[in-house]
Design an enzyme around this catalytic site. Sequence first.
Site, PDB file in Angstrom:
ATOM      1  N   GLU A 446     -57.349 -10.376 -21.930  1.00 48.90           N
ATOM      2  CA  GLU A 446     -55.990 -10.501 -21.374  1.00 48.90           C
ATOM      3  C   GLU A 446     -55.162 -11.645 -21.943  1.00 48.90           C
ATOM      4  O   GLU A 446     -54.243 -12.135 -21.282  1.00 48.90           O
ATOM      5  CB  GLU A 446     -56.052 -10.627 -19.842  1.00 48.90           C
ATOM      6  CG  GLU A 446     -56.644  -9.385 -19.197  1.00 48.90           C
ATOM      7  CD  GLU A 446     -56.692  -9.438 -17.664  1.00 48.90           C
ATOM      8  OE1 GLU A 446     -56.456 -10.506 -17.099  1.00 48.90           O
ATOM      9  OE2 GLU A 446     -56.976  -8.391 -17.059  1.00 48.90           O
ATOM     10  N   GLU A 538     -60.859  -2.087 -17.205  1.00 53.32           N
ATOM     11  CA  GLU A 538     -60.829  -2.871 -15.958  1.00 53.32           C
ATOM     12  C   GLU A 538     -59.972  -2.159 -14.936  1.00 53.32           C
ATOM     13  O   GLU A 538     -58.843  -1.754 -15.220  1.00 53.32           O
ATOM     14  CB  GLU A 538     -60.196  -4.245 -16.176  1.00 53.32           C
ATOM     15  CG  GLU A 538     -61.125  -5.318 -16.621  1.00 53.32           C
ATOM     16  CD  GLU A 538     -60.483  -6.694 -16.557  1.00 53.32           C
ATOM     17  OE1 GLU A 538     -59.540  -6.891 -15.763  1.00 53.32           O
ATOM     18  OE2 GLU A 538     -60.933  -7.560 -17.311  1.00 53.32           O
TER      19      GLU A 538
END
Length: 841
Positions: A446, A538
Site C-alpha cells: 500500500e 486484501e
Amino acid sequence: MDFFFCQHKTSYYNDGGKEHAEKGGNHMKQMTLGGTWTLEIPEREITVPMTVPGDDHTALLQAGVIADPYQGKNELDLQWIGSSQARLSKIFHCTEEIASLEMISLDLKSIDTVAEVFLNGISIGLCDNMFRSYRFDIRGILSAGENRIEFAFTSAGRTAAFLNTTLPYPIPAMTYPIHSPHRNLVRKAQCHSGWDWGPCLMVKGIYEEPVISASPLERIEYVHTNLTETEGIWNLEVITEITSSDAGETTLTISCAGETLKETVSLRKGTQELRRSLRITDIDLWWPSGYGRQPLYTLSVTLDHDGREKRIGFRTIEVDTSSDESGSAMTFIVNGKAIFCKGANWIPSDALPSRSTKEREKFLLSSAVEANMNMIRVWGGGRYEQESFYETCDEYGLLIWHDFMFSCSLYPSEPWFTENVKEEVIHQVKRLKDHPCIALWCGNNEDVGALTWFEDSRKDRDRYLIDYDRLNEGVIGTQVRKIDPKRTWWPSSPSAGIDDYSDNWHDDSKGDMHYWSVWHEGKPFEAYREVTPRFCSEFGFQSFPSIPLIRSFCPPQEMNISSPVMEHHQRNDRGNTIITSTFSRYFRFPSSFADQVYLSQVQQAMAITTAVEYWRSRRPVCMGALYWQLNDLWPVASWSSIEYGGRWKALHWAAKRFFSPVLLTLQEKQNGRWELFGVNDTERSISGTIILERISFDGNSDLLSQEKAELQPETSTQLLVFDTDSFNTSSSFLRATFVDCGSQDIWETISFLSEPKNCSLEEGTVTIGHSMENGTHLLTLECELPLFYVMLTYPDENLHFSDNGFHLIPGRKKVITCTTGSVDIPFDIEQVKVRHLRDTY
Ligand code: BMA
C-alpha cells in the site's frame, strides 16, 4: 550461512557456544553462540539473563522485571524498554584450532536492529538492518581461550527520531493509536512500532544464533539457482558465490536429482561467482496444495572446505496479465495450469519474537492448508520469515505472495537508505529464491496509496512519487529482476500493474485489489458483489477473540466491549463502532458480552463468505482471494481468522467451507431473484443431483427442485435461477444440496431469505452425546429445530474440534471429533460451551 558441509541445519542446537560439524580433515569449523547471554540496561541499572535467539522484552518478563505486556494495559507502562539503550554480552570459549584458521568471521543473520558489535572490547561492525545478514572479519581479534562478545544496542526509536532530523523534507508514515514515530526510517519490522491490530513493542534482540565460522581457505557465501524448462528438460543453473582468503584451488561438486558435476576450480583472493548447469530430465513436478504432490529434491554443492544443501522443487510459475474483455488478467499459472489462489495474509506470529516458535508457525500453516488454502501473502509490514517457514510452505504446497518489508508509508530515497535496502534485497532474494513456494515478489504494501494519505505528499506528489520509484523500481525491482529473473516482479500490493501508479483500491479491472469498502468505508456485505476483482489480495472484517482468550488479558470487571482494557485491545479507532453497527444492520442486538463476542465472529464469517463465494463464482474473471488476515500476534480484536494462541475463529471454519475445492453458493442477484452456482476447482467433471429446499424455522421442508447437473472441471457453473417473490422471507430459509452420483459426496449451502434480524428463528437447544472411539472423543450433536452458526468452545485452546460454526438441521446427526495434537490435556465434556444464533437475544 544456511548449512555446513552437508550437515542438516537441525544440527545447530542452542547450546551456548559449541563447536559443530567437525568432519575430519581441515574443513570449515563453526561454533554457534546461542544460549544464555547477559542483558544490561544501564539507565535502569537492570542486569538479567537473556536467551539467544530471543528478544529483550521476553528476557525482562522471564526475569520478573516487567509484567506481561499482553495483559490489561501493561503495554503502556513498558514503552521505556524500546527507548532504552541496552548491552547484550556473552563470554565464550574458543579452541586453538578455530582461532588459528585463515578466514574467521562472525556471521549474524537477524539482529534487531541498531547495534555496534564488539569482540574482546574491539568494535568489529555495525548492524542497522534487521533484514540483512552481516559477516564481520574477526581474524586476529578472536583468541584461543576466553572471549567476550557484546552488542551495544541503540534504541531503534531514538535512531529513527534522530534520522528524522537529518531529512531535507518530511517523510511521513501511517501511525496507529500507540506507536513509535518515524518507523519508516529504520529497517525494522514495521509493525513493531504499533499497527491497527498490534501493540507498540519496540523489541531488541538476536533472532538467529550468531555463528563463528573459520575456514583454511574458501567459503561459500550463497548458493542459488535459476531453473528453466523446455519440453520436460530442466536446466538447473547453480550459482555459487565463494570468498577465498588466497589464490588456490578447490573441488566443486554439484548434485541434484541423480545428476552430478564435479570439477576443479581455481580460486582467486576475494569473492567470485561460479555458474554451472545441470541438465535434469527425470523429475516429478511440484504442485500447489490441492493440485498434486510436493516432491522436493536435494541440491548439494560442496567445495573442499565448505558446502550447502537446499531442497528445491521443479515447477514453472508465471502470472498471466494479458488483456481480456474485463480488463487484464491476474492469474497464477503453475505448470501450465491456471490456479484459483485461495488464502489469507500472514503477519508475524508474535509481537515478542522469542515466542515465534517453529511449532507455532507449523500449526498456523497447517491450519491454512486444512482450510483449503493454497496461497498466503507474507505482508510487507512484518518480516522475512526464517528458513523453516519457507520449508514448511514448500512441503505443504502453500504458494507465497511475498512482499518486501515496506508498508503504509513513504520512504527515503537517499543513498544512506537505498544502499541499505539494496543489501537487504540482495540477501533475501538469494536466500529465498530457490523455494518453489514463492510465487511472486511484490515491492511493498500500500505504498502507492500512501502517496495520498499525508498532506505533505498530497501537496507535492511528484517529489514523493520520484522517491517511491527510486526505491521501489530503482533498487528493489532492479535487484529482483537481476537476481531472480524467472520470477514475477509485482510493484506493489495493490497495484494495477507495471508502470501504473494508480492505487488500485477501487478498480477491479486489472491487477490485485485491496477491497476495503465494506470494513473501512461502511458498505454492506452485499457490496462485495458489486466488484469482481481480478485478484483480491486484501479484504477483511474484524471480530473479537474468544471468551477464554479474553479472560487471559482482561479482568472480569472489564468484560465489556467498551471497557478500557477491551478498547486497549482494539487498535482500529472505529473498530468497535463498525462491529456494533453491523450487529444492528443484520442481527437483533446481542444481549451479553459473550453474545457480542460470539456474534462478532459470526458476522465476520458471513462477510468474508459473501465475498469469497461471489468471487469464486466469477472465475475465471477473478482468480484469487486472500483475506486479511490469517493470524494475530497478541490477543486483540482484529481481522484474523485464527486468534492469538491458535484457536480458530468462526471465520477459519467458514474458510474451510468457502475455499473447499467444490463449492455450492446461493446468491440473491436482485430482490427475490436467486442464482445457485457450483464452483469446481478440481480437474474432474462431477455429475450429480441438485436438491433445492425451502425449510421453515420450525423444521418443515419443502422441495423446490431436484434435477441432474454437471460441474465442469475448473469452472463455475450457474446451476439454477429461481424466484422467491412469493415466499415468506421471515419464516424460512433456503438449502441447496449437490450429491455426486458417483462418490455420493454431498456439498450443501444454506441462505436466509432476509437479514437474520428479520427471521423468526426458533429457540432450540443442541443435545450433545459424548463417546470414545479408538481413543478419540466423539461428540454427537442433534437438534429438534434448525439452529444456525453453532459454535463450540473449550477453555483449553489445544483442544481442536473437527468442525465448528456449522448449521444443524433436525433429523441429521452431526458427529465431531475432539483432538489435542501432541498436547495431553484432560477432556471434560461439561466444559464444552455451545452457542448458536438464536441464543444471542
Ligand atoms: C490493510 C493492511 C494493513 C491493515 C489492514 C486493516 O490495508 O495492509 O495495513 O492492518 O488493512 O486495516
